[in-house]
Write an enzyme that holds these catalytic residues in place. Structure first.
Site, short mmCIF file in Angstrom:
data_model
loop_
_atom_site.label_atom_id
_atom_site.label_comp_id
_atom_site.label_asym_id
_atom_site.label_seq_id
_atom_site.Cartn_x
_atom_site.Cartn_y
_atom_site.Cartn_z
N ASP A 26 1.51 30.60 -54.62
CA ASP A 26 1.12 32.01 -54.53
C ASP A 26 2.36 32.91 -54.46
O ASP A 26 3.39 32.53 -53.90
CB ASP A 26 0.26 32.20 -53.27
CG ASP A 26 -0.53 33.49 -53.31
OD1 ASP A 26 -0.61 34.12 -54.38
OD2 ASP A 26 -1.08 33.88 -52.26
N HIS A 43 4.97 34.71 -63.30
CA HIS A 43 4.38 33.43 -63.68
C HIS A 43 5.39 32.60 -64.49
O HIS A 43 5.47 31.37 -64.32
CB HIS A 43 3.11 33.65 -64.50
CG HIS A 43 2.01 34.32 -63.73
ND1 HIS A 43 1.50 33.79 -62.55
CD2 HIS A 43 1.33 35.47 -63.95
CE1 HIS A 43 0.55 34.59 -62.10
NE2 HIS A 43 0.42 35.61 -62.93
N LEU A 137 5.60 9.27 -60.12
CA LEU A 137 4.85 10.34 -59.47
C LEU A 137 3.58 10.66 -60.24
O LEU A 137 3.60 10.77 -61.47
CB LEU A 137 5.73 11.60 -59.39
CG LEU A 137 5.05 12.90 -58.96
CD1 LEU A 137 4.73 12.88 -57.47
CD2 LEU A 137 5.94 14.11 -59.30
#
Length: 254
Positions: A26, A43, A137
């Site tokens: 956020d 973004h 991962l």
């Protein structure tokens, strides 16, 4: 791949580092606004923070990382921003998947794909297929995802898969139909940007997750900020319903 046990049924193994980290990224828009830039610039800069976090998780041998990229409620944002985010997501798939593959990362995309166009849906499928055999991962990206949707969708899938009418279900019955049966429940939840809520993210999976909130905006979330989150995690008593005395006894025994 087998399913992981529920933290409400069995006390999971824990360590100094979380095995699974979940993040709400956020603050991109506010980061841009502070710099008199359009929200979309935030973004774009936030994508670099994603790259850095993936790298540090690989380096620390954290096994699972789940990122909330676009919620089912984010469609309420301005249409031009939503359009940009869809384009950025497609661009990221085209540019980043090969790098993830080279790093032995498994990419999973969770959420309702039905609103996306055929091109984007195909790119999502190809990205998952390309990295499916990797062993490092597991990076899960939540797109058009909501925690309530996850539970309702799992329930509907369970009912459709049952040859006989279902009159009673258990956690173990529902688990295979949730979005992430391949991952343990998150050990650490991080939300950047100063808000202190979980915003319909992984409602089922966060039952016993340690929550960490930071005012740092996502584009500014770097290795140091992540280390601060890990330091906070190390200070937590993960009791899972037990007393502090039981926790201390168990910790001493191990």
């Amino acid at each position: 791949m087998g399913f992981f046990s529920s933290s409400t049924k069995q006390v999971p193994d824990t360590g100094e580092l979380p095995q699974h980290v979940a993040v709400i990224m956020d603050g991109n828009g506010r980061w841009a606004k502070k710099r008199f830039l359009p929200r979309v610039a935030g973004h774009q800069r936030g994508l670099e923070s994603v790259r850095q976090l993936v790298k540090i998780c690989v380096r620390l041998d954290i096994k699972f990382l789940t990122l909330f990229a676009f919620s089912s409620e984010n469609w309420r944002r301005p249409s031009d921003e939503v359009t940009f985010l869809m384009g950025l997501f497609l661009e990221a798939l085209e540019r980043e998947v090969s790098k993830l593959h080279e790093a032995n990362v498994i990419l999973k995309l969770i959420g309702d794909r039905s609103p996306f166009n055929e091109v984007l849906q195909q790119k999502m499928l190809e990205a998952e297929q390309k990295t499916a055999a990797n062993t490092g991962l597991t990076l899960s990206i939540a797109v058009n995802y909501g925690g309530r949707w996850d539970v309702v969708n799992a329930m509907n899938a369970l009912l459709q898969a049952s040859p006989e009418p279902v009159t009673e279900i258990s956690e173990s019955d529902l688990t295979p139909y949730l979005s992430m049966p391949y991952a343990p429940e998150p050990d650490l939840f991080i939300r950047t940007g100063g808000e202190t809520r979980i915003s319909n993210f992984l409602l089922w999976q966060l039952a016993y997750t340690e929550l960490y909130f930071t005012p740092t905006l996502w584009p500014d979330f770097d290795d140091t900020a992540f280390e601060e989150a890990l330091a906070s995690y190390r200070q937590r008593e993960r009791r899972f319903g037990r007393t502090s005395e039981q926790f201390s006894t168990n910790s001493s025994a191990t």
